[in-house]
Design a protein around this motif. Sequence first.
Motif, PDB file in Angstrom:
ATOM      1  N   MET A 137      46.443 -91.038  -7.392  1.00 13.22           N
ATOM      2  CA  MET A 137      46.974 -91.179  -6.042  1.00 13.22           C
ATOM      3  C   MET A 137      46.414 -92.460  -5.428  1.00 13.22           C
ATOM      4  O   MET A 137      45.272 -92.819  -5.643  1.00 13.22           O
ATOM      5  CB  MET A 137      46.547 -89.986  -5.204  1.00 13.22           C
ATOM      6  N   THR A 183      32.409 -80.588 -16.133  1.00 15.32           N
ATOM      7  CA  THR A 183      32.477 -81.686 -15.165  1.00 15.32           C
ATOM      8  C   THR A 183      31.214 -81.699 -14.321  1.00 15.32           C
ATOM      9  O   THR A 183      30.609 -80.659 -14.062  1.00 15.32           O
ATOM     10  CB  THR A 183      33.744 -81.564 -14.289  1.00 15.32           C
ATOM     11  N   VAL A 221      35.961 -88.737 -19.323  1.00 16.21           N
ATOM     12  CA  VAL A 221      36.676 -89.510 -18.304  1.00 16.21           C
ATOM     13  C   VAL A 221      35.792 -89.585 -17.056  1.00 16.21           C
ATOM     14  O   VAL A 221      34.984 -88.688 -16.809  1.00 16.21           O
ATOM     15  CB  VAL A 221      38.042 -88.880 -17.935  1.00 16.21           C
ATOM     16  N   ASP A 243      39.549 -92.905 -13.124  1.00 11.22           N
ATOM     17  CA  ASP A 243      40.283 -93.167 -11.893  1.00 11.22           C
ATOM     18  C   ASP A 243      39.309 -93.788 -10.904  1.00 11.22           C
ATOM     19  O   ASP A 243      38.085 -93.621 -11.028  1.00 11.22           O
ATOM     20  CB  ASP A 243      40.883 -91.875 -11.327  1.00 11.22           C
ATOM     21  N   THR A 281      42.182 -87.828 -15.376  1.00  8.64           N
ATOM     22  CA  THR A 281      41.360 -87.522 -14.200  1.00  8.64           C
ATOM     23  C   THR A 281      41.907 -88.271 -12.989  1.00  8.64           C
ATOM     24  O   THR A 281      42.460 -89.365 -13.122  1.00  8.64           O
ATOM     25  CB  THR A 281      39.878 -87.863 -14.455  1.00  8.64           C
ATOM     26  N   ASP A 282      41.770 -87.671 -11.819  1.00  3.90           N
ATOM     27  CA  ASP A 282      42.407 -88.170 -10.605  1.00  3.90           C
ATOM     28  C   ASP A 282      41.512 -87.769  -9.430  1.00  3.90           C
ATOM     29  O   ASP A 282      41.163 -86.599  -9.304  1.00  3.90           O
ATOM     30  CB  ASP A 282      43.762 -87.460 -10.458  1.00  3.90           C
ATOM     31  N   VAL A 283      41.168 -88.721  -8.585  1.00  2.00           N
ATOM     32  CA  VAL A 283      40.298 -88.389  -7.461  1.00  2.00           C
ATOM     33  C   VAL A 283      41.060 -88.539  -6.145  1.00  2.00           C
ATOM     34  O   VAL A 283      41.835 -89.474  -5.964  1.00  2.00           O
ATOM     35  CB  VAL A 283      39.002 -89.237  -7.483  1.00  2.00           C
ATOM     36  N   ALA A 284      40.850 -87.570  -5.236  1.00  2.67           N
ATOM     37  CA  ALA A 284      41.484 -87.601  -3.922  1.00  2.67           C
ATOM     38  C   ALA A 284      40.395 -87.554  -2.859  1.00  2.67           C
ATOM     39  O   ALA A 284      39.488 -86.723  -2.929  1.00  2.67           O
ATOM     40  CB  ALA A 284      42.427 -86.411  -3.765  1.00  2.67           C
ATOM     41  N   VAL A 285      40.465 -88.450  -1.889  1.00  6.77           N
ATOM     42  CA  VAL A 285      39.464 -88.540  -0.829  1.00  6.77           C
ATOM     43  C   VAL A 285      40.122 -88.166   0.492  1.00  6.77           C
ATOM     44  O   VAL A 285      41.182 -88.696   0.833  1.00  6.77           O
ATOM     45  CB  VAL A 285      38.871 -89.965  -0.759  1.00  6.77           C
ATOM     46  N   VAL A 306      41.622 -90.694   2.972  1.00  6.04           N
ATOM     47  CA  VAL A 306      42.197 -91.831   2.245  1.00  6.04           C
ATOM     48  C   VAL A 306      43.533 -91.427   1.625  1.00  6.04           C
ATOM     49  O   VAL A 306      44.553 -92.079   1.826  1.00  6.04           O
ATOM     50  CB  VAL A 306      41.234 -92.347   1.150  1.00  6.04           C
ATOM     51  N   HIS A 307      43.509 -90.319   0.891  1.00  5.98           N
ATOM     52  CA  HIS A 307      44.725 -89.866   0.210  1.00  5.98           C
ATOM     53  C   HIS A 307      45.549 -88.896   1.048  1.00  5.98           C
ATOM     54  O   HIS A 307      46.691 -88.607   0.721  1.00  5.98           O
ATOM     55  CB  HIS A 307      44.372 -89.205  -1.122  1.00  5.98           C
ATOM     56  N   LYS A 346      47.138 -80.893  -3.198  1.00  2.00           N
ATOM     57  CA  LYS A 346      47.677 -82.192  -3.576  1.00  2.00           C
ATOM     58  C   LYS A 346      46.886 -82.820  -4.726  1.00  2.00           C
ATOM     59  O   LYS A 346      47.468 -83.437  -5.627  1.00  2.00           O
ATOM     60  CB  LYS A 346      47.640 -83.106  -2.350  1.00  2.00           C
ATOM     61  N   ALA A 347      45.580 -82.656  -4.692  1.00  2.00           N
ATOM     62  CA  ALA A 347      44.747 -83.220  -5.759  1.00  2.00           C
ATOM     63  C   ALA A 347      45.122 -82.617  -7.110  1.00  2.00           C
ATOM     64  O   ALA A 347      45.221 -83.330  -8.116  1.00  2.00           O
ATOM     65  CB  ALA A 347      43.270 -82.965  -5.457  1.00  2.00           C
ATOM     66  N   ALA A 372      48.845 -83.728  -8.132  1.00  4.82           N
ATOM     67  CA  ALA A 372      48.893 -85.125  -8.590  1.00  4.82           C
ATOM     68  C   ALA A 372      48.277 -85.271  -9.974  1.00  4.82           C
ATOM     69  O   ALA A 372      48.789 -85.999 -10.824  1.00  4.82           O
ATOM     70  CB  ALA A 372      48.162 -86.017  -7.597  1.00  4.82           C
ATOM     71  N   VAL A 375      37.356 -79.104 -11.510  1.00  2.00           N
ATOM     72  CA  VAL A 375      37.290 -79.844 -10.248  1.00  2.00           C
ATOM     73  C   VAL A 375      35.842 -80.171  -9.911  1.00  2.00           C
ATOM     74  O   VAL A 375      34.962 -79.310  -9.993  1.00  2.00           O
ATOM     75  CB  VAL A 375      37.886 -79.035  -9.071  1.00  2.00           C
ATOM     76  N   ALA A 376      35.595 -81.413  -9.530  1.00  2.00           N
ATOM     77  CA  ALA A 376      34.269 -81.825  -9.039  1.00  2.00           C
ATOM     78  C   ALA A 376      34.434 -82.203  -7.576  1.00  2.00           C
ATOM     79  O   ALA A 376      35.218 -83.090  -7.254  1.00  2.00           O
ATOM     80  CB  ALA A 376      33.751 -83.007  -9.850  1.00  2.00           C
ATOM     81  N   THR A 430      32.676 -83.182  -3.775  1.00  2.00           N
ATOM     82  CA  THR A 430      31.567 -83.515  -2.891  1.00  2.00           C
ATOM     83  C   THR A 430      32.041 -83.287  -1.461  1.00  2.00           C
ATOM     84  O   THR A 430      33.211 -83.527  -1.149  1.00  2.00           O
ATOM     85  CB  THR A 430      31.091 -84.975  -3.028  1.00  2.00           C
ATOM     86  N   CYS A 473      35.446 -85.449  -1.339  1.00  2.00           N
ATOM     87  CA  CYS A 473      36.117 -86.034  -2.513  1.00  2.00           C
ATOM     88  C   CYS A 473      36.416 -84.910  -3.484  1.00  2.00           C
ATOM     89  O   CYS A 473      35.569 -84.054  -3.731  1.00  2.00           O
ATOM     90  CB  CYS A 473      35.210 -87.009  -3.257  1.00  2.00           C
ATOM     91  N   ALA A 533      37.652 -84.566  -7.345  1.00  2.00           N
ATOM     92  CA  ALA A 533      38.042 -85.169  -8.624  1.00  2.00           C
ATOM     93  C   ALA A 533      38.556 -84.054  -9.524  1.00  2.00           C
ATOM     94  O   ALA A 533      37.826 -83.114  -9.830  1.00  2.00           O
ATOM     95  CB  ALA A 533      36.852 -85.876  -9.270  1.00  2.00           C
TER      96      ALA A 533
END
Lengths: 314, 314
Positions: A1, A56, A98, A131, B56-60, B63-64, B78-79, B82, B99-100, B102, B139, B141
């Motif tokens: 994203m 993870t 990853v 990412d 892997t995909d990170v959503a903040v 931001v996202h 959404k995380a 995506a 899922v990781a 923070t 965050c 991930a």
Amino acid sequence: MSSPIDPTTDHYQREDDVLERIAKIVAPDAVARGEVYGGDDAAVLRPFAGQAVVSTDVAVWGVHLDRDLFSLTDLGYKAVGAALSDLAAVGARPRGLVVAVTAPAGTDLDALHRGIAEAAALTGCPVVGGDLSSGREVCVAVTVFGECPSRGAVLRSGARPGDELLVTGPLGRAAAGLRRRRAGAELADELVEAHRHPWPLIAEGIAARGARVHAMMDLSDGLGLDLHRMADASRVGFVLDEIPVADGATGDEARGGGEDYELLMATDNSARLRLIFEDRGLRAPLRLGTVVADPAVRTAGGEPFPPYGFEHRL
Amino acid sequence: MSSPIDPTTDHYQREDDVLERIAKIVAPDAVARGEVYGGDDAAVLRPFAGQAVVSTDVAVWGVHLDRDLFSLTDLGYKAVGAALSDLAAVGARPRGLVVAVTAPAGTDLDALHRGIAEAAALTGCPVVGGDLSSGREVCVAVTVFGECPSRGAVLRSGARPGDELLVTGPLGRAAAGLRRRRAGAELADELVEAHRHPWPLIAEGIAARGARVHAMMDLSDGLGLDLHRMADASRVGFVLDEIPVADGATGDEARGGGEDYELLMATDNSARLRLIFEDRGLRAPLRLGTVVADPAVRTAGGEPFPPYGFEHRL
């Protein structure tokens, strides 16, 4: 994203350029035939042998590593080492990892990824994808995956009354290293090194799985917490004879210090375990004590051994 | 990895209690026989069939996804959506995700994980593990892994001159939804839903792999960037006839809007592709145009089609 930017060619270059530069830093020397790392929507790996194992682990700059005492390269290295230790802890053979990174603008992403690449190269576990996002602090989420080609992964829940408890090495090195660094020790100090560069005991984990230990876990949060977790999961108690303290560490550090990443094992055949370790040139496991049936019995040297150690503030 | 806390029993309870509560929220209704999710050092899954695929995909938060317009539950959903789209993009069948997270103290972790759990349940991809740390912002991930049981994963690099370019649906829905939400539209608005709850086109990706398309990717950053990425990876150009614009979206949103997660496909046999999609009850793919040999040729409706769309500020 992704987040919105001005629709100019300049900006189009920017993200892909950064990703390309980082891809070069983390690229392994060789990509296995039939595998695809990075550059596509997902990484593609050849079939896994046996069970697939996944874990993870997230590391935050300033939370998991002191910003004033260590570098971003250390953070990257440590994040990978700690994550791989979770594969070691079940006896899996790593197949890849990853990384998902968030960082504020201006962060030295190259330095961070050099640490990631170094730990990956030394442990023989390729970085196959990642990412990157802007964010207010530096977070590194490392996901590792591996395989258990014969017999199953070793869980922490399998300890049985009468089993012997052993550990792969003396404890307290990482905590002692942090103490020494705070007191001004060089980064190259042997104990400071143990804090900066945790070594996942992959060969030891695989050997212990081969030796059919009943239960195993890594001591990431310290013996004082993790042994209780194994006992809780296995519904047993324990009687420890003694706790092996590393040279330069205190008894408290050995008991409560996290991030040692030594492996805790329960087995009914420690002779076989020792033989296999010796055969593979691995350091001889150290005896800790015995598993007992009563979950309420938790002692060390005849004294009560309550939970004690490192944990998150959530 | 954990951070130090006061060595009291209270604190020992705290992290494990939070983790246990979250584990209940994300736990799938059923755990496949022979698999272990959470609670141990790593998740253990039965053998994968064929190639293993990982992304892997990170959503903040902020931001996202806009904090003022959407919820933490939306962020979690959404995380996951995506991240799973990256498996769809190569034609993989999901096997699990980790899922990781923070988050600052006081974050509604339950709300966040309800969104993660909902997306996982709806897509049939179990949450098999996770990690949690304190941090200054939220965050998420998400790492997804899947399998390609027959034939290989479909990469973005396989498009050939003469191939037809198709897309699984009309474009611009997510961007239009964000615009409408900013103008006061309800969360339940159909286009706002497309922005909040991206749907990974897993069945479509598997069908396209079965139809032996030459190249595939998801339009996470918008056609205006992603089509160039496919063309670059395949070393080809393209001639688009027209861009299918979703009802309620503008031409700019269809071209430059990210987060639609429709699949872009290149094939020399669109008849077979359409037949397989129809046979499986999937929406008919829409024609975009043709792949050409000259990488410098990139047009839409006879006009130049330069890169245009969403990208990170790094």
